[in-house]
Motif scaffolding. Structure first.
Motif, short mmCIF file in Angstrom:
data_model
loop_
_atom_site.label_atom_id
_atom_site.label_comp_id
_atom_site.label_asym_id
_atom_site.label_seq_id
_atom_site.Cartn_x
_atom_site.Cartn_y
_atom_site.Cartn_z
N ASN A 1 1.20 -21.98 -23.40
CA ASN A 1 0.34 -21.42 -22.53
C ASN A 1 0.36 -19.73 -22.61
O ASN A 1 -0.49 -19.12 -22.06
CB ASN A 1 0.73 -21.97 -21.13
N TRP A 2 1.74 -19.36 -22.74
CA TRP A 2 1.86 -17.70 -22.48
C TRP A 2 1.08 -17.12 -23.57
O TRP A 2 1.25 -17.33 -24.44
CB TRP A 2 3.40 -17.56 -22.52
N PRO A 3 0.74 -16.19 -23.37
CA PRO A 3 0.55 -15.36 -21.88
C PRO A 3 -0.82 -15.70 -20.98
O PRO A 3 -0.94 -15.21 -19.89
CB PRO A 3 0.21 -13.81 -22.13
N TRP A 4 -1.73 -16.54 -21.44
CA TRP A 4 -3.07 -16.65 -20.96
C TRP A 4 -2.99 -17.79 -19.96
O TRP A 4 -4.03 -17.66 -18.95
CB TRP A 4 -3.92 -17.15 -21.93
N LYS A 5 -2.31 -18.60 -19.75
CA LYS A 5 -2.12 -19.66 -18.65
C LYS A 5 -0.94 -19.64 -18.10
O LYS A 5 0.29 -19.63 -18.64
CB LYS A 5 -2.62 -20.92 -19.26
N LYS A 6 -0.95 -20.00 -16.81
CA LYS A 6 0.36 -20.24 -15.85
C LYS A 6 0.79 -21.78 -16.54
O LYS A 6 -0.08 -22.71 -17.02
CB LYS A 6 -0.13 -20.44 -14.59
N THR A 7 2.05 -22.30 -16.21
CA THR A 7 2.36 -23.54 -16.54
C THR A 7 3.35 -23.73 -15.22
O THR A 7 4.09 -23.47 -14.68
CB THR A 7 3.39 -23.33 -17.71
N ASP A 8 2.69 -25.34 -14.95
CA ASP A 8 3.14 -25.94 -14.01
C ASP A 8 4.45 -26.73 -14.52
O ASP A 8 4.23 -27.56 -15.33
CB ASP A 8 2.35 -26.94 -13.17
N VAL A 9 5.65 -26.75 -14.04
CA VAL A 9 6.95 -27.45 -14.36
C VAL A 9 7.49 -28.20 -13.22
O VAL A 9 7.49 -27.69 -12.07
CB VAL A 9 7.99 -26.55 -14.82
N SER A 10 7.97 -29.48 -13.29
CA SER A 10 8.31 -30.31 -12.60
C SER A 10 10.04 -30.25 -12.78
O SER A 10 10.26 -30.52 -14.16
CB SER A 10 8.07 -31.74 -12.61
N PHE A 11 10.92 -29.93 -11.84
CA PHE A 11 12.33 -30.10 -11.81
C PHE A 11 12.59 -30.94 -10.66
O PHE A 11 12.60 -30.48 -9.51
CB PHE A 11 12.93 -28.60 -11.57
N ASP A 12 13.02 -32.22 -11.28
CA ASP A 12 13.09 -33.43 -10.21
C ASP A 12 14.76 -33.67 -10.33
O ASP A 12 15.23 -33.83 -11.43
CB ASP A 12 12.66 -34.61 -10.76
N ILE A 13 15.34 -33.55 -9.33
CA ILE A 13 16.74 -33.72 -8.97
C ILE A 13 16.80 -35.39 -8.57
O ILE A 13 16.53 -35.62 -7.39
CB ILE A 13 17.59 -32.99 -8.13
N LEU A 14 17.44 -36.22 -9.49
CA LEU A 14 17.04 -37.76 -9.34
C LEU A 14 18.09 -38.46 -8.38
O LEU A 14 17.94 -39.09 -7.64
CB LEU A 14 16.78 -38.29 -10.52
N GLU A 15 19.18 -38.02 -8.90
CA GLU A 15 20.48 -38.76 -8.31
C GLU A 15 21.62 -37.81 -8.48
O GLU A 15 21.88 -37.09 -9.55
CB GLU A 15 20.82 -39.96 -8.81
#
Length: 250
Positions: A204-218
């Motif tokens: 995506n870089w540099p033209w688009k933003k990137t959504d990232v999920s950071f899930d702390i599960l347990e």
């Protein structure tokens, strides 16, 4: 009208020039900081270098136009040293871990090639990152025991990617149970994390933003080792992360 356009143009040029100047200033600071690191091996962390490395990660996340969505942060007890376990999709995975868990003072087990990266390699050494030789069990054991020592002596938390390498297609690879010896021998909690979307950053870089999920599960407490083996815990954490990936993809 022309005067207004000229003024707007001047403002834009100043903003761009200031932005370039700030980027150059950062890289100059990184270069100077790395030049102050002279030893091959360090045995104690440094607040200054750790904070600078975390700041660098936050800077790179910002430049890469990444929007991170964090869940489960409240599950982490920062008063205890722990082992962080995560799937691995991108070089940005540990950047994000360190940036958002900056209270933890994380150091990672990483491949030796990463320690040869200009500036970054020296900072990694200074912040107690540990190289591990793939395919060399004896040297691998030395690295694991050193990581155990770091946790036991309250020096740093340890981050590991049990897949052993980045997944090229996003599919979760088999976990190598050996790294779980760090938690077993140090009697430390395991913070299980799931990363999704980091593989899209470079696309995506540099033209688009990137959504990232950071899930702390347990957070798996050390008492798990009373009746579980490293293979069992490796399979459990693998399935925990896999289920979260499948759930998010539906």
């Amino acid at each position: 009208m022309i005067k207004v356009l000229l003024i707007v143009l001047q403002i834009l040029v100043c903003i761009i020039a200031l932005d370039i100047l700030l980027h150059l200033l950062f890289w100059l600071c990184a270069l100077i900081t790395s030049l102050t690191i002279t030893k091959e091996e360090y045995t104690k962390p440094s607040k200054f270098y750790t904070k600078f490395l975390v700041f660098s990660y936050k800077y790179l996340i910002h430049v890469a136009r990444v929007k991170v969505h964090v869940t489960g942060y409240e599950k982490v007890d920062f008063d205890k040293k722990f082992m962080l376990v995560s799937n691995h999709r991108s070089k940005f995975d540990n950047f994000i871990h360190c940036a958002f868990l900056d209270k933890a003072n994380l150091a990672y087990i990483s491949k030796p090639e990463n320690f040869k990266i200009p500036m970054a390699g020296k900072l990694m050494k200074r912040c107690l990152y540990l190289p591990i030789q793939r395919g060399n069990p004896r040297e691998g054991l030395k690295t694991i025991l050193k990581a155990v020592d770091y946790i036991k002596n309250d020096l740093t938390c340890i981050g590991v990617f049990p897949e052993g390498t980045r997944s090229k297609d996003g599919n979760l690879l088999e976990f190598k149970p050996g790294c779980f010896k760090i938690s077993e021998k140090s009697a430390s909690p395991i913070v299980v994390c799931c990363m999704q979307g980091t593989e899209n950053i470079s696309k995506n870089w540099p033209w688009k933003k990137t959504d990232v999920s950071f899930d702390i599960l347990e957070v798996i407490e050390p008492s798990v080792w009373q009746d579980k083996k490293t293979v069992d815990v490796a399979l459990y954490t693998h399935d925990l992360i896999l289920n979260n990936i499948n759930k998010e993809q539906k």
